[in-house]
Design an enzyme around this catalytic site. Structure first.
Site, PDB file in Angstrom:
ATOM      1  N   ALA A  12       0.796  -1.226   0.000  1.00  0.00           N
ATOM      2  CA  ALA A  12       0.000   0.000   0.000  1.00  0.00           C
ATOM      3  C   ALA A  12       0.830   1.278   0.000  1.00  0.00           C
ATOM      4  CB  ALA A  12      -0.954  -0.006   1.197  1.00  0.00           C
ATOM      5  N   CYS A  44      -6.572  -6.779   4.541  1.00  0.00           N
ATOM      6  CA  CYS A  44      -7.847  -6.703   5.257  1.00  0.00           C
ATOM      7  C   CYS A  44      -8.906  -7.593   4.618  1.00  0.00           C
ATOM      8  CB  CYS A  44      -8.382  -5.280   5.276  1.00  0.00           C
ATOM      9  SG  CYS A  44      -7.155  -4.016   4.955  1.00  0.00           S
ATOM     10  N   ASP A 285       3.142   0.446   7.485  1.00  0.00           N
ATOM     11  CA  ASP A 285       3.176  -0.356   8.711  1.00  0.00           C
ATOM     12  C   ASP A 285       4.546  -0.381   9.394  1.00  0.00           C
ATOM     13  OD1 ASP A 285       0.593  -0.874   8.016  1.00  0.00           O
ATOM     14  OD2 ASP A 285       0.831  -3.044   7.779  1.00  0.00           O
ATOM     15  N   ASN A 307      -1.664   4.057   2.884  1.00  0.00           N
ATOM     16  CA  ASN A 307      -1.986   4.667   1.597  1.00  0.00           C
ATOM     17  C   ASN A 307      -1.720   6.169   1.611  1.00  0.00           C
ATOM     18  OD1 ASN A 307      -3.557   2.977  -0.603  1.00  0.00           O
ATOM     19  ND2 ASN A 307      -4.067   2.097   1.381  1.00  0.00           N
TER      20      ASN A 307
END
Lengths: 452, 452
Positions: A12, A44, A285, A307
């Site tokens: 992402a 997810c 992350d 994002n």
């Protein structure tokens, strides 16, 4: 000569950055090194893939690899692992199955993500023990569930009652498995607070999930395949296990390069996502972000944060400095027929650590006007700082109308609204969608009266 | 001697004020004069009563009359009409079926509500032509729909495509009637803007509602009972008619007392709801309120505004000055399987009148992650002021996830956020509830890029 923007990691944050940089400056050379095969996927979605909500795992890919290469002109190279960063020399070392080479950069983004934590449980090397973090791991779990015959699993143990554990419990029940959830703490969904935790536990039990609270897993028994989960008190036979106890930021690459790591264990960054090394950024992350309430660095590895931060870095490296923006730790999760959500700071201890004096109330309201059919309870815990009367967080749970109500509070957090200001919002009302005083208003009203 | 607080009108604003004043100061004498029988009802529930969602019309009463009198010790007198106010003398004239008397006050609240507008249509005196504004009118319409035999209506004409018209269309279709909606303007739901209007019109047609746009009703034909609606172009046979073309504030009582009336036709008030006469307040559908975006007086007769302003006045008259709070014109409506919502200023002309330079975008997003089953489109129009880049309004429509997303924008309006600030909100995300970038964020992002 064109500038070179090198991105480490093709998920992402990395692909958002690469795409934005190329869009802002098509002349820029944008190189992405991804050590695996998959790029730009939404982890997810994995619980819903296991659940059987969709059958083609490619669907969780936001943008296919070919599109990045052919349409967006990004030099995206999979199976390329960056094994070293030399910030003084502005180069990275890249290993492929065939070769090792150096790549120089003008700007570098570390977007290495996070890794599912697997505690050193006794027996953790047994077969049919999984984490769920990328498409292959999702496929492996679904294949296990899909097995027929004597190796078909009937009972699954889930270690960890966080949102992934809850989503997997729902997925496995849908697939007809017996499910045991083991949570070390007193309640599931710890970041949502105990009120939400208790309501969700009841929902889990109503759906025949065995919930083991305050239960530390000590190890797994079995010969080749896992056959049981061993806790302090008992041994529970299972046919497979999913470990979902959180993630660790992949910060080693940065740390080895002498880049500063924050107290959270993730890479420390400034408001533009820049690390302690010049022209080296981190996003997603693996990186910290500023919490909008405390103003302190935090580590909340979620999709939107990745994002957004990636996109901002992609813009910054083209010469247009763009803040990555603070976070609020907003999270929502579906738990069978319930929606649960949280934002800001709910935990009292955490609030005190941030120098706040937390006061909280819990109210019960409803999702529709009392005479309108089909409504259900919405419970809201709202927390304010007694000193400033600012709203600092909220958690809520109910069968409908929860997730976007969380965002009303999130918006109030960013605006630094006090409880009175929230109480005075002209929120929407119609009988099919809530009571005249929206549940958020009622929570603020009750909290305000407690502060007086 | 105890102070006397007199309230004219026993609906949302009046009873909220009376209850709050008595709670804050139990010594205060609180007298409410209500000219009718019903108090504290939610007219918003009437379409759903007609639809058959519930059968006991008492259910729309928030608090029963006896409770106000016996538990809250409010001197509530129904069938008492206030026919005059003398602000110099601090008295009101009250008429009952038996007598006329004077009542003195220390503080007075005018909470006379609004009246459904009935234009002077030719034939408007015919039977089976209704407005819907209070419990008896709701009962009359439901009784008409319930009739069996030759007088049972088969076709209904609804004059006005506002939210009451839309809700009644749904109710009548549910009851099996043929429905014609006549809207004078080019689109239904005018305050929601043409984008929402067009989507709702399609939904109405999909549900076999005959929608007549840009169609001015000229009159009704019939002998005793209405038999047809006559427009400029045609005559359409109907068996009953509901007129829902808006409401007029009941400001005559105030006007006759020399109290200032605002440009909107409603009673002008200051931030505490006080009128131009000392110690005389006005709240609810008869009063103006300040619009949070324009800062100008506005008239938006809705339930929450009335409840909140009444409550604030009730507190103010006990010696604790409490602002009634600004409004945002937030409104949501269910139209068959759609949810539609709006907040702030959407209309370009209206924005220019408020000294703003409106720029708007319309985006289509979705209510769930693309791979999650059952999602549907959400369309959002978001409007900003080009000069300040402040978000000034939004309208949205979709099958789910609309109403509370409106409130994210409402909260942003109160915080005077610009589009970039909205774009940076850490809104919630999980696959069952939306895409990674919430539709509101996408709208802000696109609007922001248009402003650059």
């Amino acid at each position: 000569m064109a500038e070179t923007f090198v991105v480490v990691g093709g998920d992402a944050a990395g692909m958002s950055a690469a795409s934005k940089a190329k869009r802002e400056n098509p002349e820029m050379e944008v190189v992405v090194f991804e050590k695996g095969e998959w790029v730009s996927y939404g982890a997810c979605g994995l619980p819903y893939y296991v659940k059987g909500d969709f059958d083609d795992i490619e669907e969780i890919t936001a943008v296919p690899k070919e599109k990045f290469i052919e349409e967006r002109n990004i030099d995206l190279r999979t199976h390329h692992e960056v094994t070293g960063i030399d910030p003084d020399d502005s180069t990275v070392t890249v290993e492929t199955p065939e070769e090792t080479f150096e790549q120089s950069y003008d700007s570098l983004l570390i977007a290495t993500g996070a890794t599912a934590i697997v505690p050193p449980f006794d027996g953790v090397e047994l077969e049919d023990i999984y984490t769920i973090h990328d498409p292959p791991s999702g496929e492996a779990i679904r294949e296990a569930v899909d097995r027929s015959g004597p190796s078909a699993p009937e009972t699954v143990g889930i270690v960890g009652g966080g949102y992934i554990g809850i989503e997997m419990a729902e997925a496995f029940r849908e697939r007809g498995l017996d499910v045991h959830v083991f949570e070390m703490l007193e309640h599931v969904l710890d970041p949502f607070g105990s009120m939400v935790g208790e309501v969700v536990e009841e929902e889990l039990r109503d759906n025949d999930v065995n919930v083991h609270l305050g239960t530390r897993v000590e190890g797994f028994d079995g010969d080749d395949r896992v056959q049981a989960v061993r806790t302090e008190d008992e041994t529970i036979p299972v046919d497979m296990v999913v470990v979902g106890v959180g993630v660790d930021p992949n910060a080693a690459l940065a740390e080895e390069a002498g880049i500063e790591i924050g107290e959270t264990g993730a890479i420390a960054v400034d408001e533009f996502g820049e690390t302690s090394a010049d022209d080296v950024y981190a996003a997603g992350d693996c990186a910290e972000a500023e919490h909008v309430v405390s103003g302190a660095p935090d580590h909340v590895p979620l999709a939107l944060t990745a994002n957004r931060a990636g996109r901002a870095v992609g813009q910054t490296v083209t010469g247009d400095p763009t803040p990555t923006g603070p976070i609020a730790g907003t999270a929502v999760v579906k738990a069978f027929d319930l929606e649960a959500g949280r934002t800001g700071i709910i935990d009292e201890e955490r609030a005190r650590e941030a120098g706040l004096d937390p006061v909280s109330v819990t109210i019960t309201s409803s999702s529709r006007a009392h005479y309108y059919p089909g409504g259900s309870a919405i419970e809201i815990e709202m927390v304010a700082d007694a000193d400033t009367e600012r709203v600092i967080g909220a958690a809520m749970v109910g069968e409908e109308g929860v997730t976007n109500r969380v965002d009303t509070v999130t918006t109030a957090l960013y605006a630094e609204m006090d409880v009175q200001q929230v109480e005075y919002l002209d929120l929407s009302y119609a009988p099919p969608f809530g009571p005249t005083w929206d549940p958020v208003l009622t929570a603020a009203k009750v909290l305000n009266s407690k502060l007086e």
